[in-house]
Enzyme design. Sequence first.
Site, PDB file in Angstrom:
ATOM      1  N   ASP A  33      14.665  -0.575   1.208  1.00 19.21           N
ATOM      2  CA  ASP A  33      15.366  -0.653   2.493  1.00 19.21           C
ATOM      3  C   ASP A  33      16.477  -1.694   2.340  1.00 19.21           C
ATOM      4  OD1 ASP A  33      15.784  -0.298   5.255  1.00 19.21           O
ATOM      5  OD2 ASP A  33      14.235  -1.704   5.819  1.00 19.21           O
ATOM      6  N   ASP A  48       3.844   3.625   6.514  1.00 16.60           N
ATOM      7  CA  ASP A  48       3.107   3.406   7.765  1.00 16.60           C
ATOM      8  C   ASP A  48       3.991   2.993   8.923  1.00 16.60           C
ATOM      9  OD1 ASP A  48       3.631   0.748   6.612  1.00 16.60           O
ATOM     10  OD2 ASP A  48       2.392   0.022   8.263  1.00 16.60           O
ATOM     11  N   GLU A  70       7.563   2.206  -6.110  1.00 12.96           N
ATOM     12  CA  GLU A  70       7.693   1.693  -4.733  1.00 12.96           C
ATOM     13  C   GLU A  70       7.892   2.868  -3.779  1.00 12.96           C
ATOM     14  OE1 GLU A  70       7.111  -0.329  -2.661  1.00 12.96           O
ATOM     15  OE2 GLU A  70       8.686  -1.723  -2.086  1.00 12.96           O
ATOM     16  N   ASP A  71       7.538   2.648  -2.516  1.00 13.78           N
ATOM     17  CA  ASP A  71       7.721   3.732  -1.534  1.00 13.78           C
ATOM     18  C   ASP A  71       9.169   3.838  -1.070  1.00 13.78           C
ATOM     19  OD1 ASP A  71       7.599   1.302  -0.158  1.00 13.78           O
ATOM     20  OD2 ASP A  71       6.204   1.991   1.378  1.00 13.78           O
ATOM     21  N   LYS A  81      17.240   3.710   1.495  1.00 17.29           N
ATOM     22  CA  LYS A  81      18.050   3.724   2.722  1.00 17.29           C
ATOM     23  C   LYS A  81      19.313   2.925   2.453  1.00 17.29           C
ATOM     24  CE  LYS A  81      14.600   3.402   6.313  1.00 17.29           C
ATOM     25  NZ  LYS A  81      14.072   2.499   7.353  1.00 17.29           N
ATOM     26  N   ARG A 106      -0.171   6.746   7.209  1.00 20.86           N
ATOM     27  CA  ARG A 106       0.061   6.830   5.762  1.00 20.86           C
ATOM     28  C   ARG A 106      -0.469   8.148   5.206  1.00 20.86           C
ATOM     29  NH1 ARG A 106       1.463   1.613   3.943  1.00 20.86           N
ATOM     30  NH2 ARG A 106       0.479  -0.098   5.044  1.00 20.86           N
ATOM     31  N   PHE A 135      13.482   5.169  10.869  1.00 20.74           N
ATOM     32  CA  PHE A 135      12.180   4.663  10.444  1.00 20.74           C
ATOM     33  C   PHE A 135      11.292   5.850  10.084  1.00 20.74           C
ATOM     34  CE2 PHE A 135       8.021   2.736  10.575  1.00 20.74           C
ATOM     35  CZ  PHE A 135       8.264   1.542   9.910  1.00 20.74           C
ATOM     36  N   VAL A 136      10.875   5.902   8.832  1.00 21.17           N
ATOM     37  CA  VAL A 136      10.102   7.046   8.357  1.00 21.17           C
ATOM     38  C   VAL A 136       8.632   6.677   8.171  1.00 21.17           C
ATOM     39  CG1 VAL A 136      12.024   8.280   7.294  1.00 21.17           C
ATOM     40  CG2 VAL A 136      10.836   6.527   5.970  1.00 21.17           C
ATOM     41  N   LYS A 180       0.820  -1.194   0.000  1.00 22.21           N
ATOM     42  CA  LYS A 180       0.000   0.000   0.000  1.00 22.21           C
ATOM     43  C   LYS A 180       0.860   1.252   0.000  1.00 22.21           C
ATOM     44  CE  LYS A 180      -3.185  -2.354   3.149  1.00 22.21           C
ATOM     45  NZ  LYS A 180      -3.567  -2.443   4.577  1.00 22.21           N
ATOM     46  N   GLY A 181       2.122   1.070   0.357  1.00 22.76           N
ATOM     47  CA  GLY A 181       2.987   2.214   0.647  1.00 22.76           C
ATOM     48  C   GLY A 181       3.149   3.238  -0.455  1.00 22.76           C
TER      49      GLY A 181
HETATM   50  P1  IMP Z   1      12.991  -4.143   2.003  1.00 20.30           P
HETATM   51  O1  IMP Z   1      12.577  -5.457   1.458  1.00 20.30           O
HETATM   52  O2  IMP Z   1      13.829  -4.298   3.247  1.00 20.30           O
HETATM   53  O3  IMP Z   1      13.686  -3.247   0.975  1.00 20.30           O
HETATM   54  O4  IMP Z   1      11.694  -3.434   2.565  1.00 20.30           O
HETATM   55  C1  IMP Z   1      10.820  -2.768   1.794  1.00 20.30           C
HETATM   56  C2  IMP Z   1       9.533  -2.509   2.538  1.00 20.30           C
HETATM   57  O5  IMP Z   1       9.700  -2.351   3.966  1.00 20.30           O
HETATM   58  C3  IMP Z   1       8.968  -1.184   2.048  1.00 20.30           C
HETATM   59  O6  IMP Z   1       8.179  -1.364   0.903  1.00 20.30           O
HETATM   60  C4  IMP Z   1       8.202  -0.703   3.245  1.00 20.30           C
HETATM   61  O7  IMP Z   1       6.887  -1.227   3.204  1.00 20.30           O
HETATM   62  C5  IMP Z   1       8.921  -1.277   4.439  1.00 20.30           C
HETATM   63  N1  IMP Z   1       9.802  -0.264   5.063  1.00 20.30           N
HETATM   64  C6  IMP Z   1      11.141  -0.253   5.072  1.00 20.30           C
HETATM   65  N2  IMP Z   1      11.644   0.808   5.735  1.00 20.30           N
HETATM   66  C7  IMP Z   1      10.560   1.504   6.169  1.00 20.30           C
HETATM   67  C8  IMP Z   1      10.402   2.737   6.921  1.00 20.30           C
HETATM   68  O8  IMP Z   1      11.354   3.428   7.328  1.00 20.30           O
HETATM   69  N3  IMP Z   1       9.121   3.130   7.146  1.00 20.30           N
HETATM   70  C9  IMP Z   1       8.035   2.424   6.728  1.00 20.30           C
HETATM   71  N4  IMP Z   1       8.141   1.288   6.022  1.00 20.30           N
HETATM   72  C10 IMP Z   1       9.379   0.828   5.740  1.00 20.30           C
END
Ligand code: IMP
Length: 176
Positions: A104, A160, A100-101, A132, A166, A153-154, A44-45
């Site tokens: 990470d 969210d 994508e939002d 990040k 959100r 953490f944002v 949803k992000g």
């Molecule tokens: P990844 O697989 O570790 O790259 O994580 C991606 C997903 O983790 C993103 O699509 C977000 O939904 C969630 N996420 C990672 N960091 C944050 C944050 O700082 N705030 C909120 N959601 C996050």
Amino acid sequence: MQGIEGKLRTLIDAEAIAARVKELGAQITAAHQGQDVVVICVLKGSILFCADLVRQIDLPLTIEFLGLRSYEDGTETSGVVQITSDLTKPIEGKDVIVVEDIVDTGLTMQYLLENLETRRPRSVKLASLLHKPARTRVPVTIDYLGFTVDDVFVIGYGLDYAQRYRNLPFIGVLSP
Ligand code: IMP
């Protein structure tokens, strides 16, 4: 915002987001001329980012939604990702832009991009509002990046904390 008064710090304000989204839209418009573009909004992000971004792209694109659930292993994504809601149309031969939002660890996008490649699109590009880099576990190429953020953490503008916040119109950080 009710419930988090005094704990929320603005990291990127609404004006800065709007200005950057406008730049990304212009970049995408120039780069995808003549292509059959499908924008995939990852739920949803990325809903707010995607809604604003597509209004800055001057191309006859189509929009699809894709729901993903990343299983957590402690505080971070485990790399086990499930598609909870799939595309409604094939993307074979299409020029796909995944929206994508935040990238990470990169594990979620690595999974999704590999999955989409099996559907034989003509091209796949990734637009991410945030990155990040300090948390990278697998490198993912972000073709259109909004902002780089530190290892905090944002929340807000689609992102969210336990499914809340959100709807904040800016990107903020919650302090303990
Ligand atoms: P990844 O697989 O570790 O790259 O994580 C991606 C997903 O983790 C993103 O699509 C977000 O939904 C969630 N996420 C990672 N960091 C944050 C944050 O700082 N705030 C909120 N959601 C996050």
